[in-house]
Structures are given as C-alpha cells and as structure tokens.
Design an enzyme around this catalytic site. Structure first.
Site, PDB file in Angstrom:
ATOM      1  CG  ASP A 116      -0.303   0.235   2.592  1.00 14.70           C
ATOM      2  OD1 ASP A 116       0.766  -0.612   2.768  1.00 14.70           O
ATOM      3  OD2 ASP A 116      -0.550   1.187   3.328  1.00 14.70           O
ATOM      4  CD  GLU A 126       4.110   1.572   6.996  1.00 17.24           C
ATOM      5  OE1 GLU A 126       4.607   1.847   7.730  1.00 17.24           O
ATOM      6  OE2 GLU A 126       3.938   2.014   6.099  1.00 17.24           O
TER       7      GLU A 126
END
Length: 454
Positions: free
Chosen positions: A92, A156
């Site tokens: 991500d 994250e």
C-alpha cells in the site's frame, strides 16, 4: 577486482526488476476507499501473490486482516535445519497528493535523472522487488540457504494495525529466527545504513462544535464563537513559539547518541526555503529521532474558493504525534487527548477519535544478524562500513513482532533515503540503491545461514 557472483546476477536482473516495479507502481493501492477504489489494493495484493507463486513459494495466501485490507503471505522452505528469515514489505502507498505537482504521473514509473519516479517506488513496492531480486540471485548461485517467509502488508501507511492484529491472533504464522524489514533506508545514497530506532505514533481526529449551524459573519461575527478560530487556537497550543512540541507530560529534551545529521544537509534534504528557520532546539538528530513531534496533517474547513462570509459552527483536524523510543504510545495518546480537551477555548465542545497508534522500536544492533549484515554491506558497498541511524517514521509491526517473538533479531533496511522524497510529490527510487541493497540482502542470507551452521 572481480565482481562477486551475486552482484553480477543482480545486475543482470535489473531490467526485469524495472519492468516489475512498473507494473506494481501502476496499482493505485492507497488503503483508503475514500481516496481510491479498494479494488486497486486487491489487484496489487493479487500481483504480489502471483509473484511469490512464480518464485516457488508455498502456502501463498491473501490474509483478510481486521482493518478490512489484505496482507500477502508465502513460505519458501530451505535446507533441513536451516534458520527461518521473515522478509517484510508493504504494497500500500500514500496518496499522491497534488497530482499536478508531479513532473510525471504518480502511478507511472518514469526514469529521469538516473532515478525511477512513481508513488511507492521506494516506499515500499521497491522493497518487495528488492526481496525478489535477492532471492533470485541466491537461486542462481547455489540456492536459498534459509527458509523464507514473506509478508507484504496492505495498510501500513494508514496505521490501522490490521496485520499486527492478525499476527497476534495467529502467532505461529510469522515466527522466524530473524526478520528483515525492507521499509527504511540509507542515511544517504551510497552509505549503507541499518535503522536502529523508530519513533512510534498516535493519530487523533479532534472536532470542535460551537454553534447549531453556520451564521452570517456580519450579523453575528464578533460575539458568536467561531469553531474554526477555536480550532486554530487549539492547534497553536500544541507548539511553543520556536516550534517545540508542548503537549503536557511529554519529555522533549532527550538526546540522540550516534550518527548525526548536519543541519545544512537536513535543510537541503527537507528542501527548506531560504531564510526559513528550522523548528525546535537541540541537534537535528535529537529533534527527529529522539523526541516527540506533533504535526497537524489535515483540517476540515471551507476552501478559499467559494467561501462564504460565515461564522463556522464546527471544525475538525487530524493530528499525528510521533513518539520516540522510551515513551509509550498509549500514554502519549492519553496526554495528547487530555491536552486537546483542556486547551479548547470558549467552552467549545470537544470530541476526540483515535484513528491509529503504533509503539516506538529499538533494535539490538550488537546481535549476530547485524554482524552478518555488516559483512554483506561491506561487499555490496565497497569501501563503506555499515552505519546505524534513527528514523522518525513508524513501523508498528516491529513491536508486534518483537513481542510475539522475543528471541528473533529484527533488522531494518530499505530504499527510502532522503532523495526518495517518500510521502511527498515526485517520490523516486535510486536503481543503484535497489541493486546494491538486493546484493546486500542476498549476501546477508548467505552469511546468516553460515553463522547458524558454525
């Protein structure tokens, strides 16, 4: 001097690495469905899973984590009796911010001035490609000498803790003898660096309400309590005049012992405008690695274009507080919440919502794994010795792993050196750093396996 076979192999694999990073960067995998479709993250996760399967990984799985995102897991068995190494990265990315400020499109990997530009190129899709390169180089030079687990996180950047919660519920999944977190970076391009500390973080949203609805500023302004003005005053209370964080109860005078960050280098890296002062006191290393730091990262208020002459009834802001090692993130959250409630002016109604939290981390750089990494970096970066530095950012998973597996050694390396401009516009990765760190990781795995056999 003859090049090391691992170095030669990685060099030959770099065109493939660029092609793969181009595919991975193209996914708009921001783990916030309010910004980009969830399908973009799902597609990126599927790409990562396919890449692991292609490398012979077993038990490849898309793990549905409690925050609604997916982490990708795979296991590559090594020789009998070999240690297990967990390799971490996240797929991500941060939102691209103002896409018009990018010189090239944020989700198209573009080569320019010797670097590859694109959102996630360094943080941390490049980290996943780094792991692939290291493993491929080992396969071409005698095989992978350890058992390898790979975990690629899907949230994250949001700090919502999905993978930490999943790991705590499945403690056997990520168990390993050592962990390589591929999400930090060298202190400077060409200077091999491991990260010894990470600041933790807490993320809060605060809302102030003062009126039942907006009012005409001509008719009511001057006596009606303005929620936006109240918010400005509240946020100003978080810092002293010199910019030092002033949340009651937080220690702000800690010192950093170790590699220092010269102020002129920091000004250049941070692109501070001429004549603008740095904030707070102490060395730069003190300020960014050893002390808490509050940042207002967003405010909900009317845009200038289209604004009406109104007294605002409500205002909302999002606040990030970075928490250094030695300070508990939960306690820092309580102190920040108490500060916000105590400093809201005019009796404004205050509501506070926690949206993220992660503990700080300190690594043991005297451990055998760090010795193996130092030897590897000496080969990957001829003439350079491994350095250790702090990092102001947060990787909450580190603490979850250290609590679950207290005997495991945790190393932090990566591609996010200052020129990478992670989280900013025009993020990029140095292909030379990608190549050298891939060599270092491959050699580390060889060294580490040998040390365990000795």
């Amino acid at each position: 001097m003859t090049a090391h076979p691992i170095s030669e192999t990685v060099a030959s694999l770099m065109p493939r690495a660029k092609a793969e990073l181009t595919e991975l960067v193209a996914f708009q995998s921001v783990a916030d469905p309010a910004v980009f479709p969830k399908s973009e993250c799902e597609a990126a996760a599927a790409w990562v899973a396919d890449a692991l399967r292609a490398e012979g990984f077993q038990d490849v799985a898309l793990l549905d984590t409690p925050d609604g995102t997916q982490s990708v897991y795979g296991f590559l068995p090594g020789p009998a009796g070999a240690p297990t190494v967990l390799l971490y990265a996240h797929y991500d990315v941060q939102p691209p911010l103002d896409e018009s400020a990018w010189i090239s499109p944020p989700f198209e990997l573009t080569e320019r001035d010797g670097r590859w530009f694109g959102r996630g190129a360094a943080d941390c899709k490049g980290g996943f490609v780094m792991h692939l390169l290291a493993l491929r180089a080992l396969k071409a030079n005698g095989g992978v000498p350890v058992s390898v687990k790979v975990i690629a996180e899907g949230s994250e950047e949001q700090g919502t803790g999905g993978l930490e919660q999943y790991a705590q519920a499945h403690p056997e999944l990520l168990a390993a003898d050592t962990v390589v977190i591929g999400d930090t970076g060298n202190f400077r391009v060409g200077l091999p660096t491991v990260t010894s500390t990470l600041r933790g973080m807490t993320m809060l949203r605060v809302q102030l309400d003062t009126l039942e609805g907006n009012l005409h500023s001509g008719q009511f302004g001057g006596a009606a309590p303005d929620a936006l003005a109240a918010m400005i005053q509240l946020l100003a209370s978080l810092r002293a005049e010199d910019g030092t964080t002033t949340v009651g109860g937080l220690t702000t005078d800690a010192k950093w012992d170790g590699l220092q960050y010269p102020e002129e280098e920091f000004r250049k890296d941070a692109k501070v405008l001429d004549g603008v002062e740095l904030i707070s006191t102490g060395t730069v290393a003190d300020r960014i690695w050893a002390r808490p730091a509050v940042t207002v990262i967003g405010i909900d208020c009317p845009a200038v274009v289209g604004a009406t002459p109104s007294v605002q009834a409500s205002a909302r802001a999002q606040i990030s507080l970075r928490v250094p090692p030695g300070m508990d993130a939960g306690e820092a959250t309580k102190l920040l919440t108490a500060h916000l409630r105590a400093h809201a002016p005019w009796g404004a109604r205050v509501s506070v919502e926690q949206v993220g939290q992660g503990q700080p981390f300190r690594a043991d750089i005297t451990s055998p794994a760090y010795t193996a990494m130092a030897d590897a970096m000496r080969v990957a970066y001829p003439g350079q010795e491994m350095q250790s530095s702090g990092m102001g950012g947060s990787i909450p998973l580190c603490n979850a792993l250290s609590e679950l597996y207290p005997e495991a050694e945790i190393l932090l390396i990566g591609l996010s050196e200052p020129e990478a401009q992670i989280h900013a516009v025009n993020e990029s990765v140095s292909p030379e750093e990608l190549e050298r760190l891939s060599v270092a990781e491959a050699l580390f795995l060889q060294n580490y396996a040998a040390s365990k056999r000795a």
